[in-house]
Design a protein around this motif. Structure first.
Motif, PDB file in Angstrom:
ATOM      1  N   HIS A 105       1.731   2.529   0.235  1.00  0.00           N
ATOM      2  CA  HIS A 105       3.199   3.542   0.143  1.00  0.00           C
ATOM      3  C   HIS A 105       3.243   3.403   2.340  1.00  0.00           C
ATOM      4  CE1 HIS A 105       4.009   3.013  -3.249  1.00  0.00           C
ATOM      5  NE2 HIS A 105       3.153   3.891  -3.867  1.00  0.00           N
ATOM      6  N   LEU A 106       2.681   2.655   2.991  1.00  0.00           N
ATOM      7  CA  LEU A 106       2.665   3.257   4.362  1.00  0.00           C
ATOM      8  C   LEU A 106       3.649   2.255   5.190  1.00  0.00           C
ATOM      9  CD1 LEU A 106      -1.238   3.403   4.655  1.00  0.00           C
ATOM     10  CD2 LEU A 106       0.214   5.368   5.035  1.00  0.00           C
ATOM     11  N   PRO A 107       4.142   2.738   6.314  1.00  0.00           N
ATOM     12  CA  PRO A 107       4.757   1.899   6.872  1.00  0.00           C
ATOM     13  C   PRO A 107       4.241   0.924   7.058  1.00  0.00           C
ATOM     14  CG  PRO A 107       4.747   3.571   7.687  1.00  0.00           C
ATOM     15  CD  PRO A 107       3.805   3.858   6.971  1.00  0.00           C
ATOM     16  N   PHE A 108       4.578  -0.575   8.368  1.00  0.00           N
ATOM     17  CA  PHE A 108       4.562  -1.580   8.493  1.00  0.00           C
ATOM     18  C   PHE A 108       2.852  -1.655   7.954  1.00  0.00           C
ATOM     19  CE2 PHE A 108       6.590   0.938  12.109  1.00  0.00           C
ATOM     20  CZ  PHE A 108       7.864   0.488  11.648  1.00  0.00           C
ATOM     21  N   PRO A 109       2.896  -2.478   6.612  1.00  0.00           N
ATOM     22  CA  PRO A 109       1.709  -2.558   5.605  1.00  0.00           C
ATOM     23  C   PRO A 109       1.356  -4.175   6.525  1.00  0.00           C
ATOM     24  CG  PRO A 109       3.859  -3.345   4.058  1.00  0.00           C
ATOM     25  CD  PRO A 109       4.185  -2.389   5.817  1.00  0.00           C
ATOM     26  N   LEU A 110       1.849  -5.004   7.695  1.00  0.00           N
ATOM     27  CA  LEU A 110       1.232  -5.849   7.946  1.00  0.00           C
ATOM     28  C   LEU A 110       0.130  -5.524   9.401  1.00  0.00           C
ATOM     29  CD1 LEU A 110       0.557  -9.015   7.593  1.00  0.00           C
ATOM     30  CD2 LEU A 110       1.936  -9.529   9.320  1.00  0.00           C
ATOM     31  N   VAL A 111       1.348  -5.045  10.117  1.00  0.00           N
ATOM     32  CA  VAL A 111       0.434  -4.168  10.903  1.00  0.00           C
ATOM     33  C   VAL A 111      -0.649  -3.321  11.969  1.00  0.00           C
ATOM     34  CG1 VAL A 111       0.760  -2.450  13.488  1.00  0.00           C
ATOM     35  CG2 VAL A 111       2.935  -4.150  11.905  1.00  0.00           C
ATOM     36  N   LEU A 112      -0.608  -2.526  10.496  1.00  0.00           N
ATOM     37  CA  LEU A 112      -1.959  -1.348   9.652  1.00  0.00           C
ATOM     38  C   LEU A 112      -3.189  -2.655   9.023  1.00  0.00           C
ATOM     39  CD1 LEU A 112      -0.260   1.079   7.946  1.00  0.00           C
ATOM     40  CD2 LEU A 112      -0.871   1.137  10.339  1.00  0.00           C
ATOM     41  N   ALA A 113      -2.313  -3.940   8.206  1.00  0.00           N
ATOM     42  CA  ALA A 113      -3.926  -4.647   8.056  1.00  0.00           C
ATOM     43  C   ALA A 113      -4.424  -5.514   9.535  1.00  0.00           C
ATOM     44  CB  ALA A 113      -3.288  -5.777   7.098  1.00  0.00           C
ATOM     45  N   TRP A 114      -3.620  -5.757  10.122  1.00  0.00           N
ATOM     46  CA  TRP A 114      -4.058  -6.207  11.228  1.00  0.00           C
ATOM     47  C   TRP A 114      -5.306  -5.184  12.206  1.00  0.00           C
ATOM     48  CZ3 TRP A 114      -4.694 -10.883  13.586  1.00  0.00           C
ATOM     49  CH2 TRP A 114      -4.355 -11.954  13.025  1.00  0.00           C
ATOM     50  N   VAL A 115      -4.337  -3.472  12.369  1.00  0.00           N
ATOM     51  CA  VAL A 115      -5.724  -2.261  12.879  1.00  0.00           C
ATOM     52  C   VAL A 115      -6.421  -2.309  12.014  1.00  0.00           C
ATOM     53  CG1 VAL A 115      -5.956  -0.539  13.246  1.00  0.00           C
ATOM     54  CG2 VAL A 115      -3.157  -0.970  13.433  1.00  0.00           C
TER      55      VAL A 115
ATOM     56  N   GLN B  54      -2.074 -10.710   5.695  1.00  0.00           N
ATOM     57  CA  GLN B  54      -0.694 -10.539   4.591  1.00  0.00           C
ATOM     58  C   GLN B  54      -1.308 -10.160   3.082  1.00  0.00           C
ATOM     59  OE1 GLN B  54       2.777 -10.928   5.336  1.00  0.00           O
ATOM     60  NE2 GLN B  54       2.727  -9.454   3.661  1.00  0.00           N
ATOM     61  N   ALA B  55      -2.236 -10.746   2.636  1.00  0.00           N
ATOM     62  CA  ALA B  55      -3.236 -10.490   1.330  1.00  0.00           C
ATOM     63  C   ALA B  55      -3.353  -9.078   1.502  1.00  0.00           C
ATOM     64  CB  ALA B  55      -3.767 -11.453   1.046  1.00  0.00           C
ATOM     65  N   PHE B  56      -4.724  -8.762   2.133  1.00  0.00           N
ATOM     66  CA  PHE B  56      -4.681  -7.475   2.178  1.00  0.00           C
ATOM     67  C   PHE B  56      -3.993  -6.638   2.722  1.00  0.00           C
ATOM     68  CE2 PHE B  56      -6.426  -3.720   4.736  1.00  0.00           C
ATOM     69  CZ  PHE B  56      -7.477  -3.125   4.185  1.00  0.00           C
ATOM     70  N   ALA B  57      -2.724  -6.373   3.220  1.00  0.00           N
ATOM     71  CA  ALA B  57      -1.587  -6.078   3.077  1.00  0.00           C
ATOM     72  C   ALA B  57      -0.806  -5.798   2.077  1.00  0.00           C
ATOM     73  CB  ALA B  57      -0.691  -6.757   4.172  1.00  0.00           C
ATOM     74  N   ASP B  58      -0.641  -7.241   1.407  1.00  0.00           N
ATOM     75  CA  ASP B  58       0.105  -6.600  -0.185  1.00  0.00           C
ATOM     76  C   ASP B  58      -0.856  -6.017  -0.931  1.00  0.00           C
ATOM     77  OD1 ASP B  58       2.679  -7.915   0.881  1.00  0.00           O
ATOM     78  OD2 ASP B  58       1.957 -10.150   0.474  1.00  0.00           O
ATOM     79  N   THR B  59      -2.052  -6.414  -1.119  1.00  0.00           N
ATOM     80  CA  THR B  59      -3.073  -5.726  -2.248  1.00  0.00           C
ATOM     81  C   THR B  59      -3.528  -4.735  -2.512  1.00  0.00           C
ATOM     82  OG1 THR B  59      -3.631  -8.112  -2.204  1.00  0.00           O
ATOM     83  CG2 THR B  59      -4.975  -6.126  -3.273  1.00  0.00           C
ATOM     84  N   TYR B  60      -3.436  -3.912  -0.553  1.00  0.00           N
ATOM     85  CA  TYR B  60      -4.323  -2.369  -0.111  1.00  0.00           C
ATOM     86  C   TYR B  60      -3.161  -1.529   0.111  1.00  0.00           C
ATOM     87  CZ  TYR B  60      -8.554  -4.591  -2.089  1.00  0.00           C
ATOM     88  OH  TYR B  60      -9.619  -5.156  -2.533  1.00  0.00           O
ATOM     89  N   VAL B  61      -2.377  -2.045   1.472  1.00  0.00           N
ATOM     90  CA  VAL B  61      -1.729  -1.295   2.575  1.00  0.00           C
ATOM     91  C   VAL B  61      -0.711  -1.080   1.825  1.00  0.00           C
ATOM     92  CG1 VAL B  61      -0.796  -0.865   4.241  1.00  0.00           C
ATOM     93  CG2 VAL B  61      -2.495  -2.329   3.905  1.00  0.00           C
TER      94      VAL B  61
END
Length: 218
Positions: free
Chosen positions: A107-117, A96-103
């Protein structure tokens, strides 16, 4: 050692065992053919490798270099894999922290999913490079995440060499492995070396030079 690291080690060991098991399934056909016995129907991997174009491609990509080149590729694979894997561990420790900070900043969709990917791509890709197993997939996984990371750094900091240098080194190394292959000292190399020993069918062997047909096209 954390639970995540234990799972990673188990995953790497399982992948290696699966590769050896898959190789063994096809090797029984090769042994029967060499002994002069009537072999059973060849496995799907053996059937694919019996095609001259595939055989030649495997030899050039995985087996066509000298000892020093293979040693250099081994060093590059292990160095990138060992250094990259902790980046994936950091992402998976707090996606979640990576998604909030970088993804989210991209402005990509589904930042949490992309962080896991991204985290899984770096961890799994690193293991594939270290083992030299399905190396092009591992190199693509790391090159993909590093390409996005380079875009993020350029977007936020411009062409700052001190920010980009590590990302560019990982990106260049993974792309080099994608193009050059893992070398003989790898699971891919060991599997390919065994598969290309499969005897060619008479119709295919007749179309090859005598030296190649005598060696089974290897």
């Amino acid at each position: 050692m954390s639970t995540l690291q234990l799972l990673e080690g188990l995953g790497g060991f399982t992948a290696a065992c699966l590769a050896l098991w898959f190789l063994r399934l096809n090797r029984s056909d090769l042994e029967a053919a060499r002994s002069g016995a009537l072999p059973p129907a060849p496995g799907p991997l053996t059937t694919l490798v019996l095609r001259p174009a595939v055989r030649n491609g495997l030899q050039r990509y995985l087996l066509g270099r000298g000892v020093f080149a293979d040693a250099g590729l081994l060093i590059l694979r292990v160095a990138i894999g060992l250094m990259m894997i902790h980046h994936g561990q950091d992402k998976l420790a707090d996606p979640q922290a990576f998604a909030d900070t970088y993804v989210a900043s991209l402005h990509l969709p589904f930042p949490l999913v992309l962080a896991w990917v991204a985290g899984l791509s770096e961890v799994v890709g690193s293991w594939l490079l270290i083992l030299g197993l399905l190396t092009p997939l591992g190199a693509l996984a790391i090159a993909g995440t590093m390409g996005v990371a380079a875009y993020h750094h350029i977007l936020t900091a411009g062409l700052n060499i001190y920010v980009l240098e590590l990302v560019v080194l990982y990106l260049g190394g993974s792309l080099a492995l994608l193009l050059l292959g893992p070398g003989r000292v790898s699971f891919d190399g060991a599997i390919a070396a065994e598969l290309v020993k499969a005897p060619l069918p008479p119709t295919q062997a007749a179309s090859l030079p005598t030296s190649l047909a005598a060696s089974g096209g290897a």
